[in-house]
Design a protein around this motif. Structure first.
Motif, PDB file in Angstrom:
ATOM      1  N   LYS A   1     -13.359   4.675  -5.870  1.00 46.05           N
ATOM      2  CA  LYS A   1     -13.382   6.026  -5.380  1.00 46.05           C
ATOM      3  C   LYS A   1     -12.343   6.342  -6.813  1.00 46.05           C
ATOM      4  CE  LYS A   1     -12.958   5.819  -0.673  1.00 46.05           C
ATOM      5  NZ  LYS A   1     -12.335   5.307   0.372  1.00 46.05           N
ATOM      6  N   THR A   2     -11.788   7.689  -7.231  1.00 46.07           N
ATOM      7  CA  THR A   2     -10.978   7.838  -8.559  1.00 46.07           C
ATOM      8  C   THR A   2      -9.418   7.379  -8.225  1.00 46.07           C
ATOM      9  OG1 THR A   2     -11.969  10.272  -8.407  1.00 46.07           O
ATOM     10  CG2 THR A   2      -9.695   9.866  -9.724  1.00 46.07           C
ATOM     11  N   ARG A   3      -9.364   7.446  -6.629  1.00 43.99           N
ATOM     12  CA  ARG A   3      -7.421   6.776  -7.002  1.00 43.99           C
ATOM     13  C   ARG A   3      -7.696   5.268  -7.262  1.00 43.99           C
ATOM     14  NH1 ARG A   3      -5.580   4.402  -2.840  1.00 43.99           N
ATOM     15  NH2 ARG A   3      -7.014   4.385  -1.506  1.00 43.99           N
ATOM     16  N   GLU A   4      -8.388   4.210  -6.585  1.00 40.29           N
ATOM     17  CA  GLU A   4      -8.706   2.740  -6.600  1.00 40.29           C
ATOM     18  C   GLU A   4      -8.855   2.550  -8.069  1.00 40.29           C
ATOM     19  OE1 GLU A   4     -10.999   2.110  -2.388  1.00 40.29           O
ATOM     20  OE2 GLU A   4     -12.206   2.026  -4.524  1.00 40.29           O
TER      21      GLU A   4
ATOM     22  N   ASN B   1      -7.946   4.247 -10.817  1.00 36.21           N
ATOM     23  CA  ASN B   1      -6.822   4.639 -11.699  1.00 36.21           C
ATOM     24  C   ASN B   1      -6.051   3.419 -11.180  1.00 36.21           C
ATOM     25  OD1 ASN B   1      -7.417   7.246 -12.339  1.00 36.21           O
ATOM     26  ND2 ASN B   1      -6.355   8.511 -11.566  1.00 36.21           N
ATOM     27  N   ASP B   2      -5.555   3.557  -9.756  1.00 34.66           N
ATOM     28  CA  ASP B   2      -5.173   1.749 -10.010  1.00 34.66           C
ATOM     29  C   ASP B   2      -5.045   1.001 -10.489  1.00 34.66           C
ATOM     30  OD1 ASP B   2      -2.657   1.711  -8.726  1.00 34.66           O
ATOM     31  OD2 ASP B   2      -3.383  -0.649  -6.771  1.00 34.66           O
TER      32      ASP B   2
ATOM     33  N   ASN C   1       4.032  15.934  -2.467  1.00 33.69           N
ATOM     34  CA  ASN C   1       3.124  14.275  -2.964  1.00 33.69           C
ATOM     35  C   ASN C   1       4.206  13.653  -3.427  1.00 33.69           C
ATOM     36  OD1 ASN C   1       1.394  15.110  -1.287  1.00 33.69           O
ATOM     37  ND2 ASN C   1       0.379  16.282  -2.763  1.00 33.69           N
TER      38      ASN C   1
ATOM     39  N   LEU D   1       0.673  13.347 -10.347  1.00 32.56           N
ATOM     40  CA  LEU D   1       0.065  14.303  -8.692  1.00 32.56           C
ATOM     41  C   LEU D   1      -0.154  15.690  -7.971  1.00 32.56           C
ATOM     42  CD1 LEU D   1       2.470  11.725  -6.299  1.00 32.56           C
ATOM     43  CD2 LEU D   1       0.023  11.530  -6.540  1.00 32.56           C
TER      44      LEU D   1
ATOM     45  N   GLU E   1       1.045  -1.396  -0.308  1.00 40.49           N
ATOM     46  CA  GLU E   1      -0.143  -0.165   0.068  1.00 40.49           C
ATOM     47  C   GLU E   1       0.848   1.317  -0.377  1.00 40.49           C
ATOM     48  OE1 GLU E   1      -1.690   2.352   2.627  1.00 40.49           O
ATOM     49  OE2 GLU E   1      -2.558   2.536   0.537  1.00 40.49           O
TER      50      GLU E   1
ATOM     51  N   GLY F   1       1.598   0.804  -6.662  1.00 43.87           N
ATOM     52  CA  GLY F   1       0.325   1.440  -7.003  1.00 43.87           C
ATOM     53  C   GLY F   1       1.257   1.359  -8.588  1.00 43.87           C
TER      54      GLY F   1
ATOM     55  N   LYS G   1       5.999   9.707  -2.386  1.00 40.98           N
ATOM     56  CA  LYS G   1       5.992   8.847  -3.329  1.00 40.98           C
ATOM     57  C   LYS G   1       7.802   8.119  -3.298  1.00 40.98           C
ATOM     58  CE  LYS G   1       1.930   7.721  -4.019  1.00 40.98           C
ATOM     59  NZ  LYS G   1       0.950   6.712  -3.156  1.00 40.98           N
TER      60      LYS G   1
ATOM     61  N   TYR H   1       4.782  10.765 -11.974  1.00 37.16           N
ATOM     62  CA  TYR H   1       4.612  10.556 -10.133  1.00 37.16           C
ATOM     63  C   TYR H   1       3.901  12.465 -10.813  1.00 37.16           C
ATOM     64  CZ  TYR H   1       4.035   6.733  -7.285  1.00 37.16           C
ATOM     65  OH  TYR H   1       3.201   6.011  -7.107  1.00 37.16           O
TER      66      TYR H   1
END
Ligand SMILES: Cc1cc2nc3c(=O)[nH]c(=O)nc-3n(C[C@H](O)[C@H](O)[C@H](O)COP(=O)(O)O)c2cc1C
Length: 322
Positions: free
Chosen positions: A46-49, A51-52, A264, A259, A9, A13, A268, A255
């Protein structure tokens, strides 16, 4: 041997995964496991999920999404959405040791609620939406819990049971419990994959000598430190500094593209470096410089001097042997 990249986590990603696949996967990482998402009843991710997990963000690699939940309806609902996206296997997280997860009886917290776990597995395997693999610890409080757990696991057609032989209370401390893992191999009716502390080629060789019947291995921190580790094991291709720099540059550039804000991006990159720095000679002062950098320019300078002045050196059990 089947090699899998462990889910991490915040680290593995799609940006990290794609770079790893492009630079270091010589068709020997059979599956990349996505970091967990929490299953729920919402209509969309969710957007983040999203995208992944979007197939277009994961081209050319085999991705296995992972769900964290103790609610069968939520699992089934989310599994249906993943099936629509084209996923044929979903991994269930029964290993996460984090306090906030465990206090909700999820991850390795669910291992202590064995009747509920049994009922949950009965419901999700009966629904039969996709193949379901499981990633588990051997217990929450005691390694002996595993002997009850394996009786439950044996009731279901688990695609593959990945065992990280620690208990929740260990987090990542202490050593993997290879005695219980050995018993797991003889007791399990389902295929077993091993996960835990394979940090070096030597550790890999020792493991395969001790467990010649295991043919699936999931590796996390070892690959984050030396992204070429599986190539060394399978083809004797050692970590190459120029390739590592290109790999780094791709991740950094991607990134920066996706990002918002330098902080941010740095966050990462620093997380990746907390592992990768250990692949370098005389790394202490560079590790500090990278960690301390607050602007992209400081960061870039620290990374350039590391690559310019030091060598990559991965061998004979040197990493993580602290
Ligand atoms: C920062 C971090 C994040 C992790 N995230 C996940 C996760 O999302 N899902 C999961 O099943 N395991 C997760 N893990 C556990 C790893 O997948 C793996 O089981 C663990 O690192 C032991 O394997 P290793 O010794 O090869 O690293 C995480 C571990 C770390 C250190």
């Amino acid at each position: 041997m089947n090699f899998y990249f462990a889910p991490m986590e915040g680290v593995t990603g799609y940006i990290y995964r794609n770079a790893h696949n492009a630079f270091f996967n010589h068709n020997n990482i059979g599956k990349y496991f996505a970091p967990f998402i929490v299953a729920n009843q919402s209509e969309s991710f969710k957007t983040r999920e999203l995208n992944d997990l979007l197939p277009e963000n994961n081209q050319g690699l085999v991705l296995i999404p992972q769900l964290l939940t103790n609610n069968a309806k939520d699992f089934i609902h989310t599994a249906k959405k993943l099936k629509v996206m084209g996923y044929e296997e979903i991994n269930l997280n029964l290993g996460c040791p984090s306090g906030t997860v465990v206090s909700k009886n999820r991850g390795s917290g669910f291992l202590a609620k064995r009747d509920e776990l049994d009922a949950f597995l009965d419901e999700i395997y009966s629904a039969s939406i996709t193949k379901i693999s499981i990633k588990t610890r051997i217990g929450k409080d005691q390694p002996e819990e595993f002997y009850d757990l394996i009786e439950i696991y044996n009731k279901y057609p688990i695609e593959e049971l990945t065992i990280h032989p620690r208990i929740q209370k260990d987090y990542y401390k202490n050593k993997p419990n290879l005695e219980v893992f050995k018993d797991a191999l003889s007791l399990s009716k389902n295929p077993i994959c091993y996960n835990g502390d394979i940090f070096t080629v030597d550790a890999y060789q020792e493991f395969t000598t001790n467990f010649p019947r295991v043919n699936s291995l999931m590796i996390g921190r070892g690959l984050l430190t030396d992204p070429s580790m599986v190539n060394e094991v399978t083809n004797n291709i050692k970590l190459d500094k120029i390739l590592l720099k290109q790999f780094h540059d791709q991740i950094y550039s991607n990134y920066k593209d996706v990002l918002f804000g330098d902080r941010n991006v740095l966050f990462k990159m620093k997380e990746i470096w907390s592992y990768m720095i250990q692949a370098f000679t005389n790394n202490t002062k560079y590790a500090k410089k990278i960690k301390k950098s607050e602007r992209l320019s400081d960061y870039e300078e620290a990374v350039s001097s590391l690559f310019r002045e030091q060598e990559v050196l991965i061998s004979q059990g040197q990493i993580f042997d602290k």
